[in-house]
Design a protein around this motif. Structure first.
Motif, PDB file in Angstrom:
ATOM      1  N   ILE A 153      53.860 -85.262-131.382  1.00 27.48           N
ATOM      2  CA  ILE A 153      54.502 -84.170-130.673  1.00 27.48           C
ATOM      3  C   ILE A 153      53.386 -83.320-130.067  1.00 27.48           C
ATOM      4  O   ILE A 153      52.472 -82.897-130.767  1.00 27.48           O
ATOM      5  CB  ILE A 153      55.377 -83.311-131.610  1.00 27.48           C
ATOM      6  CG1 ILE A 153      56.448 -84.192-132.257  1.00 27.48           C
ATOM      7  CG2 ILE A 153      55.987 -82.146-130.846  1.00 27.48           C
ATOM      8  CD1 ILE A 153      57.295 -83.457-133.264  1.00 27.48           C
ATOM      9  N   SER A 154      53.439 -83.128-128.772  1.00 29.68           N
ATOM     10  CA  SER A 154      52.387 -82.370-128.108  1.00 29.68           C
ATOM     11  C   SER A 154      52.440 -80.917-128.550  1.00 29.68           C
ATOM     12  O   SER A 154      53.502 -80.299-128.579  1.00 29.68           O
ATOM     13  CB  SER A 154      52.552 -82.460-126.586  1.00 29.68           C
ATOM     14  OG  SER A 154      53.806 -81.945-126.214  1.00 29.68           O
ATOM     15  N   GLY A 155      51.278 -80.367-128.910  1.00 27.05           N
ATOM     16  CA  GLY A 155      51.189 -78.991-129.350  1.00 27.05           C
ATOM     17  C   GLY A 155      50.834 -78.078-128.191  1.00 27.05           C
ATOM     18  O   GLY A 155      50.759 -78.498-127.034  1.00 27.05           O
ATOM     19  N   PRO A 156      50.624 -76.828-128.460  1.00 20.29           N
ATOM     20  CA  PRO A 156      50.273 -75.889-127.395  1.00 20.29           C
ATOM     21  C   PRO A 156      48.892 -76.199-126.821  1.00 20.29           C
ATOM     22  O   PRO A 156      48.030 -76.745-127.494  1.00 20.29           O
ATOM     23  CB  PRO A 156      50.287 -74.529-128.110  1.00 20.29           C
ATOM     24  CG  PRO A 156      50.072 -74.853-129.543  1.00 20.29           C
ATOM     25  CD  PRO A 156      50.726 -76.178-129.775  1.00 20.29           C
ATOM     26  N   ILE A 157      48.710 -75.871-125.572  1.00 16.61           N
ATOM     27  CA  ILE A 157      47.439 -76.113-124.897  1.00 16.61           C
ATOM     28  C   ILE A 157      46.428 -75.063-125.337  1.00 16.61           C
ATOM     29  O   ILE A 157      46.694 -73.870-125.277  1.00 16.61           O
ATOM     30  CB  ILE A 157      47.621 -76.072-123.371  1.00 16.61           C
ATOM     31  CG1 ILE A 157      48.608 -77.157-122.936  1.00 16.61           C
ATOM     32  CG2 ILE A 157      46.287 -76.240-122.660  1.00 16.61           C
ATOM     33  CD1 ILE A 157      48.916 -77.133-121.459  1.00 16.61           C
ATOM     34  N   ILE A 158      45.273 -75.529-125.798  1.00 19.35           N
ATOM     35  CA  ILE A 158      44.212 -74.643-126.255  1.00 19.35           C
ATOM     36  C   ILE A 158      43.087 -74.703-125.241  1.00 19.35           C
ATOM     37  O   ILE A 158      42.545 -75.773-124.958  1.00 19.35           O
ATOM     38  CB  ILE A 158      43.709 -75.046-127.651  1.00 19.35           C
ATOM     39  CG1 ILE A 158      44.877 -75.052-128.639  1.00 19.35           C
ATOM     40  CG2 ILE A 158      42.608 -74.114-128.120  1.00 19.35           C
ATOM     41  CD1 ILE A 158      44.502 -75.558-130.005  1.00 19.35           C
ATOM     42  N   LEU A 159      42.748 -73.559-124.671  1.00 19.66           N
ATOM     43  CA  LEU A 159      41.718 -73.495-123.649  1.00 19.66           C
ATOM     44  C   LEU A 159      40.366 -73.205-124.291  1.00 19.66           C
ATOM     45  O   LEU A 159      40.257 -72.382-125.196  1.00 19.66           O
ATOM     46  CB  LEU A 159      42.054 -72.409-122.620  1.00 19.66           C
ATOM     47  CG  LEU A 159      43.396 -72.573-121.896  1.00 19.66           C
ATOM     48  CD1 LEU A 159      43.604 -71.437-120.915  1.00 19.66           C
ATOM     49  CD2 LEU A 159      43.473 -73.911-121.185  1.00 19.66           C
ATOM     50  N   ASP A 160      39.347 -73.891-123.806  1.00 17.08           N
ATOM     51  CA  ASP A 160      37.991 -73.670-124.292  1.00 17.08           C
ATOM     52  C   ASP A 160      37.418 -72.412-123.656  1.00 17.08           C
ATOM     53  O   ASP A 160      37.655 -72.113-122.477  1.00 17.08           O
ATOM     54  CB  ASP A 160      37.102 -74.865-123.958  1.00 17.08           C
ATOM     55  CG  ASP A 160      37.567 -76.125-124.657  1.00 17.08           C
ATOM     56  OD1 ASP A 160      38.053 -76.004-125.791  1.00 17.08           O
ATOM     57  OD2 ASP A 160      37.449 -77.217-124.073  1.00 17.08           O
ATOM     58  N   THR A 161      36.650 -71.680-124.438  1.00 12.82           N
ATOM     59  CA  THR A 161      36.023 -70.453-123.961  1.00 12.82           C
ATOM     60  C   THR A 161      34.544 -70.685-123.736  1.00 12.82           C
ATOM     61  O   THR A 161      33.849 -71.242-124.593  1.00 12.82           O
ATOM     62  CB  THR A 161      36.216 -69.313-124.980  1.00 12.82           C
ATOM     63  OG1 THR A 161      37.608 -69.110-125.177  1.00 12.82           O
ATOM     64  CG2 THR A 161      35.606 -68.022-124.460  1.00 12.82           C
ATOM     65  N   TYR A 162      34.062 -70.247-122.568  1.00 13.47           N
ATOM     66  CA  TYR A 162      32.662 -70.392-122.204  1.00 13.47           C
ATOM     67  C   TYR A 162      32.093 -69.027-121.824  1.00 13.47           C
ATOM     68  O   TYR A 162      32.823 -68.103-121.469  1.00 13.47           O
ATOM     69  CB  TYR A 162      32.503 -71.361-121.034  1.00 13.47           C
ATOM     70  CG  TYR A 162      32.493 -72.823-121.449  1.00 13.47           C
ATOM     71  CD1 TYR A 162      31.355 -73.601-121.306  1.00 13.47           C
ATOM     72  CD2 TYR A 162      33.620 -73.412-121.994  1.00 13.47           C
ATOM     73  CE1 TYR A 162      31.342 -74.930-121.674  1.00 13.47           C
ATOM     74  CE2 TYR A 162      33.619 -74.744-122.372  1.00 13.47           C
ATOM     75  CZ  TYR A 162      32.476 -75.499-122.215  1.00 13.47           C
ATOM     76  OH  TYR A 162      32.457 -76.805-122.600  1.00 13.47           O
ATOM     77  N   ARG A 163      30.769 -68.927-121.891  1.00  9.02           N
ATOM     78  CA  ARG A 163      30.066 -67.704-121.537  1.00  9.02           C
ATOM     79  C   ARG A 163      29.339 -67.901-120.213  1.00  9.02           C
ATOM     80  O   ARG A 163      28.780 -68.972-119.946  1.00  9.02           O
ATOM     81  CB  ARG A 163      29.061 -67.342-122.626  1.00  9.02           C
ATOM     82  CG  ARG A 163      28.287 -66.055-122.344  1.00  9.02           C
ATOM     83  CD  ARG A 163      27.150 -65.853-123.322  1.00  9.02           C
ATOM     84  NE  ARG A 163      27.623 -65.697-124.689  1.00  9.02           N
ATOM     85  CZ  ARG A 163      27.487 -66.606-125.649  1.00  9.02           C
ATOM     86  NH1 ARG A 163      26.883 -67.750-125.379  1.00  9.02           N
ATOM     87  NH2 ARG A 163      27.929 -66.389-126.856  1.00  9.02           N
ATOM     88  N   VAL A 164      29.333 -66.866-119.388  1.00  9.52           N
ATOM     89  CA  VAL A 164      28.642 -66.902-118.096  1.00  9.52           C
ATOM     90  C   VAL A 164      27.179 -66.537-118.320  1.00  9.52           C
ATOM     91  O   VAL A 164      26.877 -65.514-118.939  1.00  9.52           O
ATOM     92  CB  VAL A 164      29.303 -65.937-117.094  1.00  9.52           C
ATOM     93  CG1 VAL A 164      28.617 -66.024-115.736  1.00  9.52           C
ATOM     94  CG2 VAL A 164      30.791 -66.257-116.951  1.00  9.52           C
ATOM     95  N   ILE A 165      26.263 -67.355-117.833  1.00  4.02           N
ATOM     96  CA  ILE A 165      24.839 -67.156-118.091  1.00  4.02           C
ATOM     97  C   ILE A 165      24.133 -66.446-116.943  1.00  4.02           C
ATOM     98  O   ILE A 165      22.978 -66.048-117.081  1.00  4.02           O
ATOM     99  CB  ILE A 165      24.139 -68.493-118.386  1.00  4.02           C
ATOM    100  CG1 ILE A 165      24.181 -69.404-117.153  1.00  4.02           C
ATOM    101  CG2 ILE A 165      24.744 -69.173-119.584  1.00  4.02           C
ATOM    102  CD1 ILE A 165      23.376 -70.669-117.302  1.00  4.02           C
ATOM    103  N   ALA A 166      24.795 -66.275-115.792  1.00  2.00           N
ATOM    104  CA  ALA A 166      24.181 -65.596-114.654  1.00  2.00           C
ATOM    105  C   ALA A 166      25.290 -65.105-113.724  1.00  2.00           C
ATOM    106  O   ALA A 166      26.408 -65.629-113.746  1.00  2.00           O
ATOM    107  CB  ALA A 166      23.226 -66.523-113.904  1.00  2.00           C
TER     108      ALA A 166
END
Length: 419
Positions: A153-166
Motif C-alpha cells: 500500500i503506497s504511503g505518503p510522499i516524503i520529500l528530501d530536505t537539502y541545504r543551499v550552499i551558495a
C-alpha cells in the motif's frame, strides 16, 4: 549481578521530525536479557558511526586483517541521494543488520559498546518538542509487510530536505531565488541537473550543484563510472567551454561512462572523453526526440557545474576525490584493451586525434599493448648430421638400413643386378 545484554532488536519503522531541523529517525524495539523492552530512536548516520567503532574494536572479526575471518555484518555508508525506494531498501538492510549483530559471539554481541549504544537515552523517552506548525510523522512497518505477506500500500510522499550552499539568482520564471543556508524540499530530481524544489511558499527549478543534504556522507553520491559505456545520441549542439569538456554536433553517437548528479555526464567518442550536458543526450535507439525535449525545463540552459560552486563549509569538498580527465581516459583505455584487445574507434579528424592523450607511447601506464601481436620466430631446420647425432639408436639403424640399398645402387654398373 551480571549486566543485562541485548537479546533482540526489531525495526518498527521510521519517523520524520522537524526539530531542530527536518530529519529521519528509525524506531528500534530493543529486548534485553532481563525481559525488559525499550523503544529507542536512532538516525542512520548514528548507526553507521557505531558500526565503524565496532569494526575498530574488533579488527579481526571485521576482516581488516584477513577478509575470510570477517563475521561482523556490513552496513552501507549514508548516501547523499536518498529516494523513497532507497529508504525502503535501507529498512530491510537495517533489520537484517540488527538481527545478525545480536547473534554474533558473546564477546561482540555483549560488549559494552553495543550495550551502551542500544541503551535508552533521555531524548528517547522525551523527544524534542516539535515545531508548532508541523507535527512529527511516524511511519510504522507492519511485520506482515516486512515479510512480504501483506499487499503493498503506497504511503505518503516524503520529500528530501537539502541545504543551499551558495546564493542562486534565477534567470527565468521557472526558477526560484535561494540564499545560502536555506532549506528546500526536493519534489523532483531530474537527471539533467535541474531539481524542482519548494522553499516555503516558492517552487521552481534549482541547479543540483547548489544543494547538499543535511547529513554529510562519507562517500560521494555519484554512481561509479561504467567504462563499458551506455549509448546515447546528442539532441543538441554544444561547444566546449572548458578543457575537460567535449564539443559534439547534433546526432552524434557517444558512450556515457559516468553519470554525475550535477547534470554533466562524462562521455566517450572514439578515443576522446569529456563532460557534456546530459540534457542534450537521449538513449540510442529511440528516435522520438519528444521524450528528450519533454525532460528539458523550458527556457533552461545547462546547469552550472559543481566544481564552479565555491563554499568552504560545503560537504561537497569532503567527498572522495573527483576523477580527472586523464583518469577517465586512462581507465577507459585500460578497459577497452582488457575487454578483448579492441581500441577505441579512430577519429575522423587527424589533428584532434594527434592531440588526444589516448595516443601515448607503448606500455605507458603499465598497460600492455595487446592490439599488435608479433609472430614468433621460426627456428632453423637442423642438418641431417645433427639429426642422426641426436636421434636414438633404433632410429639411426633404420635410417642406415633404408639408405644402404640406394648407396649400393649408385656403385653398381648399368644393367648389373644386385646379389
Amino acid at each position: 549481578m551480571e549486566d543485562s545484554y541485548v537479546r533482540h532488536v526489531e525495526l518498527l519503522g521510521f519517523e520524520k521530525r522537524f526539530f531542530p531541523s527536518q530529519h529521519y529517525v528509525y524506531m528500534l524495539m530493543v529486548k534485553w536479557s532481563d525481559q525488559s523492552e525499550k523503544l529507542i530512536y536512532r538516525t542512520y548516520p548514528e548507526i553507521h558511526t557505531f558500526h565503524k567503532s565496532l569494526k575498530e574494536m574488533f579488527p579481526i572479526e571485521s576482516g581488516q586483517i584477513e577478509k575470510r575471518d570477517r563475521i561482523i555484518p556490513s552496513l552501507p555508508a549514508p548516501r547523499w541521494v536518498d529516494s523513497q525506494k532507497s529508504r525502503e531498501s535501507r529498512q530491510n538492510t537495517l533489520a537484517e543488520y540488527c538481527h545478525l549483530l545480536v547473534n554474533l559471539p558473546p564477546h561482540i554481541s555483549r560488549c559494552k559498546l553495543l550495550s551502551a549504544f542500544f541503551k535508552v537515552r533521555p531524548e528517547d523517552e522525551n523527544p524534542p518538542a516539535p515545531n508548532t506548525l508541523k507535527r512529527n510523522e511516524t511511519f510504522v512497518e507492519s511485520r506482515e509487510l516486512a515479510r512480504g505477506v501483506a499487499s503493498e500500500i503506497s504511503g505518503p510522499i516524503i520529500l528530501d530536505t537539502y541545504r543551499v550552499i551558495a546564493d542562486f539568482q534565477k534567470t527565468s520564471k521557472h526558477e526560484i531565488n535561494l540564499r545560502m543556508d536555506d532549506l528546500v524540499e526536493i519534489v523532483e530530481k531530474n537527471p539533467n541537473g535541474w531539481w524542482f524544489c519548494q522553499c516555503e511558499s516558492k517552487r521552481g527549478w534549482v541547479p543540483a550543484s547548489y544543494l547538499e543534504p543535511l547529513d554529510g556522507p562519507e562517500e560521494a553520491e555519484d554512481a561509479e563510472p561504467d567504462y563499458e559505456g551506455e549509448l546515447h545520441v546528442t539532441v543538441q549542439v554544444y561547444k566546449a567551454e572548458h578543457d575537460d569538456e567535449i564539443t559534439l554536433e547534433l546526432g552524434e553517437t557517444v558512450e556515457v561512462i559516468h553519470k554525475l548528479l550535477d547534470g554533466w555526464w562524462v562521455v566517450r567518442k572514439g578515443d576522446e572523453t569529456g563532460h557534456f550536458p546530459s540534457m542534450f543526450l537521449q538513449k540510442a535507439g529511440k528516435r522520438e526526440r519528444q521524450e528528450a525535449e519533454r525532460s528539458i525545463p523550458r527556457g533552461q540552459k545547462p546547469p552550472p557545474r559543481r566544481s564552479t560552486i565555491r563554499n568552504a563549509k560545503s560537504i561537497h569538498s569532503k567527498a572522495r576525490q573527483r576523477l580527472s580527465q586523464d583518469a577517465y581516459r586512462r581507465n577507459s583505455r585500460r578497459y577497452l584493451q582488457q575487454k578483448g584487445g579492441r581500441l577505441a574507434e579512430p577519429q575522423r579528424n587527424p589533428q584532434s586525434s594527434a592531440k588526444s592523450p589516448l595516443h601515448e607511447r607503448k606500455n605507458q601506464g603499465n598497460v600492455p599493448d595487446r592490439s599488435v601481436k608479433e609472430a614468433p620466430a621460426v627456428p632453423p631446420r637442423p642438418s641431417p648430421e645433427l639429426i642422426l647425432q641426436r636421434c636414438t639408436d633404433t632410429t639411426r639403424k633404420r635410417v642406415s638400413v633404408h639408405k644402404a640399398p640406394s648407396r649400393d645402387c649408385l656403385l653398381m654398373c648399368p644393367g648389373q643386378k644386385a646379389l
